[in-house]
Scaffold this motif. Structure first.
Motif: not given
Length: 327
Positions: A208, A211-212, A214-217, A265, A269, A305
Protein backbone atom coordinates in the motif's frame (compact mmCIF):
# COMPACT_ATOMS: atom_id res chain seq x y z
CA UNK A 1 -40.30 42.96 11.61
CA UNK A 2 -36.65 42.10 12.17
CA UNK A 3 -36.62 39.50 9.38
CA UNK A 4 -38.18 41.99 6.94
CA UNK A 5 -35.64 44.65 7.79
CA UNK A 6 -32.84 42.12 7.39
CA UNK A 7 -34.12 41.01 3.98
CA UNK A 8 -34.37 44.62 2.78
CA UNK A 9 -30.83 45.49 3.87
CA UNK A 10 -28.44 45.30 0.90
CA UNK A 11 -25.42 43.06 1.28
CA UNK A 12 -22.07 44.86 1.70
CA UNK A 13 -20.26 45.37 -1.61
CA UNK A 14 -17.09 43.31 -1.89
CA UNK A 15 -13.80 45.18 -2.23
CA UNK A 16 -10.72 43.00 -2.77
CA UNK A 17 -7.16 44.29 -2.57
CA UNK A 18 -4.94 41.79 -4.36
CA UNK A 19 -1.24 41.99 -3.59
CA UNK A 20 1.74 39.67 -3.20
CA UNK A 21 5.03 38.73 -4.78
CA UNK A 22 5.78 39.44 -8.43
CA UNK A 23 5.42 36.24 -10.44
CA UNK A 24 3.19 34.58 -7.82
CA UNK A 25 -0.04 34.88 -9.83
CA UNK A 26 -1.56 38.24 -8.89
CA UNK A 27 -2.44 39.04 -12.50
CA UNK A 28 -4.05 35.62 -12.96
CA UNK A 29 -6.13 36.11 -9.82
CA UNK A 30 -7.30 39.50 -11.08
CA UNK A 31 -8.32 38.01 -14.44
CA UNK A 32 -10.32 35.30 -12.70
CA UNK A 33 -12.03 37.88 -10.48
CA UNK A 34 -12.89 39.91 -13.57
CA UNK A 35 -14.50 36.81 -15.09
CA UNK A 36 -16.51 36.47 -11.87
CA UNK A 37 -17.99 39.94 -12.32
CA UNK A 38 -15.59 42.16 -10.38
CA UNK A 39 -14.54 45.53 -11.70
CA UNK A 40 -10.75 45.17 -11.88
CA UNK A 41 -8.19 47.98 -11.62
CA UNK A 42 -4.52 47.03 -11.56
CA UNK A 43 -1.93 49.21 -9.85
CA UNK A 44 -3.74 52.53 -9.51
CA UNK A 45 -2.08 55.22 -7.36
CA UNK A 46 -2.94 54.44 -3.74
CA UNK A 47 -4.30 57.95 -3.30
CA UNK A 48 -7.07 57.17 -5.80
CA UNK A 49 -8.30 54.04 -4.02
CA UNK A 50 -11.11 55.70 -2.05
CA UNK A 51 -12.38 57.48 -5.18
CA UNK A 52 -12.30 54.27 -7.23
CA UNK A 53 -14.36 52.43 -4.62
CA UNK A 54 -16.81 55.32 -4.24
CA UNK A 55 -17.54 55.42 -7.99
CA UNK A 56 -17.81 51.66 -8.55
CA UNK A 57 -21.22 50.01 -8.74
CA UNK A 58 -20.04 46.41 -8.78
CA UNK A 59 -17.68 44.36 -6.59
CA UNK A 60 -14.16 45.74 -7.04
CA UNK A 61 -10.78 44.00 -7.21
CA UNK A 62 -7.75 46.29 -7.04
CA UNK A 63 -4.23 45.06 -7.75
CA UNK A 64 -1.61 46.61 -5.50
CA UNK A 65 2.05 45.63 -5.56
CA UNK A 66 5.56 47.06 -5.42
CA UNK A 67 5.09 48.62 -8.89
CA UNK A 68 2.20 50.77 -7.62
CA UNK A 69 2.99 54.47 -7.45
CA UNK A 70 3.58 55.46 -3.84
CA UNK A 71 3.60 51.83 -2.70
CA UNK A 72 4.17 51.30 0.98
CA UNK A 73 2.84 48.39 3.02
CA UNK A 74 1.67 50.63 5.84
CA UNK A 75 -0.16 52.89 3.36
CA UNK A 76 -1.96 49.85 1.91
CA UNK A 77 -3.01 48.72 5.39
CA UNK A 78 -4.22 52.23 6.24
CA UNK A 79 -6.31 52.31 3.04
CA UNK A 80 -7.74 48.90 3.89
CA UNK A 81 -8.63 50.08 7.39
CA UNK A 82 -10.49 53.09 5.94
CA UNK A 83 -12.53 50.83 3.68
CA UNK A 84 -13.42 48.51 6.55
CA UNK A 85 -14.91 51.36 8.55
CA UNK A 86 -17.67 51.65 5.93
CA UNK A 87 -20.47 49.17 6.81
CA UNK A 88 -21.60 49.16 3.16
CA UNK A 89 -18.30 47.53 2.14
CA UNK A 90 -16.77 44.12 2.73
CA UNK A 91 -13.04 44.72 2.23
CA UNK A 92 -10.53 41.85 2.14
CA UNK A 93 -6.82 41.57 1.44
CA UNK A 94 -5.54 38.73 -0.77
CA UNK A 95 -1.82 37.92 -0.82
CA UNK A 96 -0.35 35.80 -3.63
CA UNK A 97 2.90 34.02 -2.87
CA UNK A 98 5.12 31.19 -4.08
CA UNK A 99 8.33 29.54 -2.97
CA UNK A 100 11.49 31.44 -3.91
CA UNK A 101 12.77 28.61 -6.11
CA UNK A 102 9.48 28.63 -8.03
CA UNK A 103 9.63 32.41 -8.55
CA UNK A 104 13.21 32.14 -9.78
CA UNK A 105 12.21 29.43 -12.24
CA UNK A 106 9.29 31.50 -13.54
CA UNK A 107 11.47 34.57 -14.06
CA UNK A 108 14.14 32.48 -15.77
CA UNK A 109 11.53 31.05 -18.14
CA UNK A 110 10.09 34.46 -19.06
CA UNK A 111 13.36 36.45 -18.90
CA UNK A 112 11.47 39.34 -17.33
CA UNK A 113 13.17 41.87 -15.10
CA UNK A 114 12.07 41.79 -11.50
CA UNK A 115 10.58 45.16 -10.41
CA UNK A 116 12.77 45.20 -7.29
CA UNK A 117 15.96 44.18 -9.11
CA UNK A 118 16.66 47.13 -11.38
CA UNK A 119 20.39 46.94 -10.70
CA UNK A 120 20.64 43.52 -9.05
CA UNK A 121 19.82 39.87 -9.57
CA UNK A 122 16.35 38.37 -9.68
CA UNK A 123 17.08 36.58 -6.40
CA UNK A 124 17.94 39.88 -4.73
CA UNK A 125 14.75 41.41 -6.11
CA UNK A 126 12.61 38.56 -4.76
CA UNK A 127 14.21 38.82 -1.33
CA UNK A 128 13.69 42.60 -1.27
CA UNK A 129 10.03 42.25 -2.24
CA UNK A 130 9.45 39.60 0.45
CA UNK A 131 10.76 42.06 3.04
CA UNK A 132 8.79 44.94 1.56
CA UNK A 133 5.46 43.10 1.51
CA UNK A 134 5.79 40.95 4.65
CA UNK A 135 3.39 43.19 6.67
CA UNK A 136 0.74 42.59 3.98
CA UNK A 137 1.17 38.83 4.17
CA UNK A 138 0.78 38.94 7.93
CA UNK A 139 -2.42 41.01 7.65
CA UNK A 140 -3.93 39.14 4.67
CA UNK A 141 -7.38 37.58 4.96
CA UNK A 142 -6.41 35.01 2.34
CA UNK A 143 -2.92 33.78 1.39
CA UNK A 144 -2.81 31.89 -1.92
CA UNK A 145 0.37 29.89 -2.50
CA UNK A 146 0.66 29.09 -6.20
CA UNK A 147 3.91 27.08 -5.93
CA UNK A 148 2.16 23.78 -6.66
CA UNK A 149 -1.09 25.16 -8.07
CA UNK A 150 -1.67 24.69 -11.83
CA UNK A 151 -3.67 27.50 -13.49
CA UNK A 152 -6.93 25.51 -13.76
CA UNK A 153 -6.82 24.70 -10.05
CA UNK A 154 -5.99 28.32 -9.19
CA UNK A 155 -9.09 29.33 -11.12
CA UNK A 156 -11.22 26.80 -9.24
CA UNK A 157 -9.80 27.91 -5.91
CA UNK A 158 -10.57 31.59 -6.57
CA UNK A 159 -14.05 30.71 -7.83
CA UNK A 160 -14.76 28.71 -4.68
CA UNK A 161 -13.53 31.48 -2.40
CA UNK A 162 -14.88 34.54 -4.21
CA UNK A 163 -17.54 33.35 -6.67
CA UNK A 164 -21.01 34.75 -6.14
CA UNK A 165 -24.15 32.62 -6.20
CA UNK A 166 -27.65 33.21 -4.89
CA UNK A 167 -29.51 30.42 -3.17
CA UNK A 168 -31.50 29.78 -0.05
CA UNK A 169 -30.70 27.71 3.01
CA UNK A 170 -27.04 27.51 3.97
CA UNK A 171 -25.57 28.11 0.51
CA UNK A 172 -22.99 30.84 0.48
CA UNK A 173 -20.65 29.10 2.93
CA UNK A 174 -18.15 27.01 1.03
CA UNK A 175 -16.42 24.29 3.04
CA UNK A 176 -12.90 23.41 1.89
CA UNK A 177 -11.50 20.10 3.13
CA UNK A 178 -7.72 19.82 2.92
CA UNK A 179 -5.35 16.93 3.55
CA UNK A 180 -1.76 17.75 4.43
CA UNK A 181 1.45 16.44 6.03
CA UNK A 182 2.41 17.84 9.44
CA UNK A 183 6.18 17.80 8.67
CA UNK A 184 5.50 20.11 5.70
CA UNK A 185 3.83 22.70 7.94
CA UNK A 186 0.31 23.59 9.02
CA UNK A 187 -1.91 25.11 6.30
CA UNK A 188 -2.00 28.83 7.02
CA UNK A 189 -5.56 29.16 5.76
CA UNK A 190 -7.01 26.44 8.01
CA UNK A 191 -9.85 27.39 10.36
CA UNK A 192 -9.78 24.01 12.11
CA UNK A 193 -7.06 21.31 12.13
CA UNK A 194 -7.41 17.61 13.01
CA UNK A 195 -4.56 15.13 13.57
CA UNK A 196 -4.96 11.64 12.09
CA UNK A 197 -1.48 10.36 12.94
CA UNK A 198 -2.81 8.06 15.67
CA UNK A 199 -4.52 5.84 13.08
CA UNK A 200 -2.74 2.77 11.69
CA UNK A 201 -0.42 3.90 8.91
CA UNK A 202 -0.69 2.11 5.50
CA UNK A 203 2.77 3.43 4.61
CA UNK A 204 4.37 0.48 6.41
CA UNK A 205 2.47 -2.05 4.30
CA UNK A 206 4.64 -2.66 1.19
CA UNK A 207 1.56 -3.38 -0.91
CA UNK A 208 0.00 0.00 0.00
CA UNK A 209 2.95 2.33 0.50
CA UNK A 210 3.03 3.64 -3.07
CA UNK A 211 -0.75 4.14 -3.17
CA UNK A 212 -2.78 7.02 -1.72
CA UNK A 213 -6.03 7.47 0.14
CA UNK A 214 -7.71 7.85 -3.24
CA UNK A 215 -7.12 4.12 -3.81
CA UNK A 216 -9.83 1.87 -2.38
CA UNK A 217 -7.35 -0.59 -0.87
CA UNK A 218 -5.80 2.19 1.21
CA UNK A 219 -9.17 3.62 2.21
CA UNK A 220 -10.33 0.17 3.33
CA UNK A 221 -7.12 -0.36 5.31
CA UNK A 222 -7.46 2.96 7.14
CA UNK A 223 -11.16 2.37 7.80
CA UNK A 224 -10.37 -0.94 9.54
CA UNK A 225 -8.65 0.90 12.38
CA UNK A 226 -10.95 0.41 15.41
CA UNK A 227 -11.04 4.15 16.14
CA UNK A 228 -11.47 5.37 12.56
CA UNK A 229 -15.27 5.47 12.42
CA UNK A 230 -15.66 7.22 15.77
CA UNK A 231 -13.01 9.79 14.79
CA UNK A 232 -14.83 10.48 11.51
CA UNK A 233 -18.20 10.70 13.28
CA UNK A 234 -16.90 13.12 15.87
CA UNK A 235 -15.33 15.44 13.29
CA UNK A 236 -18.56 15.44 11.28
CA UNK A 237 -20.62 16.08 14.40
CA UNK A 238 -18.39 18.95 15.49
CA UNK A 239 -18.67 20.55 12.04
CA UNK A 240 -22.46 20.20 12.12
CA UNK A 241 -22.31 22.29 15.31
CA UNK A 242 -19.70 24.84 14.23
CA UNK A 243 -20.41 25.53 10.56
CA UNK A 244 -23.90 27.02 11.08
CA UNK A 245 -22.33 29.39 13.60
CA UNK A 246 -19.78 30.38 10.97
CA UNK A 247 -22.72 31.30 8.74
CA UNK A 248 -24.22 33.43 11.50
CA UNK A 249 -20.91 35.28 11.82
CA UNK A 250 -20.96 36.05 8.11
CA UNK A 251 -18.13 33.71 7.08
CA UNK A 252 -18.29 32.70 3.43
CA UNK A 253 -15.42 30.20 3.37
CA UNK A 254 -14.19 27.68 5.95
CA UNK A 255 -11.12 25.49 5.57
CA UNK A 256 -11.00 22.26 7.56
CA UNK A 257 -7.60 20.55 7.46
CA UNK A 258 -6.76 16.96 8.37
CA UNK A 259 -3.11 16.01 8.63
CA UNK A 260 -1.00 12.88 8.95
CA UNK A 261 2.69 12.07 8.62
CA UNK A 262 2.95 12.06 4.83
CA UNK A 263 -0.32 13.62 3.73
CA UNK A 264 -0.98 10.78 1.29
CA UNK A 265 -2.85 7.98 3.10
CA UNK A 266 -4.79 8.57 6.33
CA UNK A 267 -5.54 12.28 5.86
CA UNK A 268 -6.59 11.77 2.24
CA UNK A 269 -8.90 8.90 3.23
CA UNK A 270 -10.54 10.98 5.96
CA UNK A 271 -10.98 14.05 3.76
CA UNK A 272 -12.67 11.97 1.08
CA UNK A 273 -15.01 10.32 3.61
CA UNK A 274 -15.79 13.61 5.36
CA UNK A 275 -16.52 15.31 2.03
CA UNK A 276 -19.12 12.66 1.27
CA UNK A 277 -20.69 13.12 4.70
CA UNK A 278 -20.89 16.91 4.45
CA UNK A 279 -22.08 16.92 0.84
CA UNK A 280 -24.94 14.60 1.76
CA UNK A 281 -25.55 16.19 5.19
CA UNK A 282 -26.50 12.79 6.66
CA UNK A 283 -29.55 13.10 8.91
CA UNK A 284 -30.96 16.18 7.17
CA UNK A 285 -34.30 15.88 5.43
CA UNK A 286 -33.87 18.82 3.04
CA UNK A 287 -31.41 18.21 0.18
CA UNK A 288 -30.82 21.96 -0.20
CA UNK A 289 -29.17 21.94 3.23
CA UNK A 290 -26.11 20.24 1.73
CA UNK A 291 -22.93 22.26 1.99
CA UNK A 292 -20.95 23.32 -1.08
CA UNK A 293 -17.80 21.27 -0.46
CA UNK A 294 -14.43 21.43 -2.21
CA UNK A 295 -11.62 18.89 -1.73
CA UNK A 296 -7.91 19.80 -1.75
CA UNK A 297 -5.01 17.38 -1.22
CA UNK A 298 -1.95 19.54 -0.63
CA UNK A 299 0.82 16.96 -0.68
CA UNK A 300 -0.61 15.15 -3.71
CA UNK A 301 -0.54 18.49 -5.54
CA UNK A 302 3.14 18.88 -4.69
CA UNK A 303 3.72 15.53 -6.36
CA UNK A 304 2.07 16.76 -9.54
CA UNK A 305 -1.28 15.03 -9.07
CA UNK A 306 -4.62 16.74 -9.54
CA UNK A 307 -5.59 17.94 -6.08
CA UNK A 308 -8.73 20.06 -6.37
CA UNK A 309 -12.33 19.17 -7.14
CA UNK A 310 -15.88 19.89 -6.04
CA UNK A 311 -17.53 17.23 -3.90
CA UNK A 312 -20.72 19.30 -4.01
CA UNK A 313 -20.91 22.32 -6.30
CA UNK A 314 -22.85 25.40 -5.14
CA UNK A 315 -26.18 25.83 -6.89
CA UNK A 316 -25.92 28.60 -9.46
CA UNK A 317 -22.14 28.29 -9.89
CA UNK A 318 -21.56 27.52 -13.59
CA UNK A 319 -19.26 24.82 -14.81
CA UNK A 320 -15.89 26.19 -15.91
CA UNK A 321 -13.47 24.86 -18.46
CA UNK A 322 -9.80 24.54 -17.73
CA UNK A 323 -7.93 27.60 -18.90
CA UNK A 324 -4.17 28.00 -19.10
CA UNK A 325 -3.74 31.29 -17.30
CA UNK A 326 -0.10 32.28 -17.17
CA UNK A 327 1.19 32.85 -13.66
Amino acid sequence: MTDTMHEDTPLPRRILLVTGLSGAGKSSILRILEDLGHEVIDNPPLGMLDEIVARAERPVAVGVDSRTRGFDASAVLEALARLRVNPALNAELIYATAEESVLLRRYTATRRRHPQAVHGTVKEGIEAEIRLTSPLREAADVVIDTSDLPPPELRQLVEARFGEWTAGGLDGLTVALMSFAFPAGLPREADMVFDARFLTNPYYDPALSAMTGLDQDVADYVARDPDYQEFLDRIAGLLELVLPRFVQEGKKYATIAIGCSGGRHRSVTLVEALALRLAQRVGHTHPHDAWPVVIMHRELARQGRSSWRWANRPRGLPETTEQKDPQ
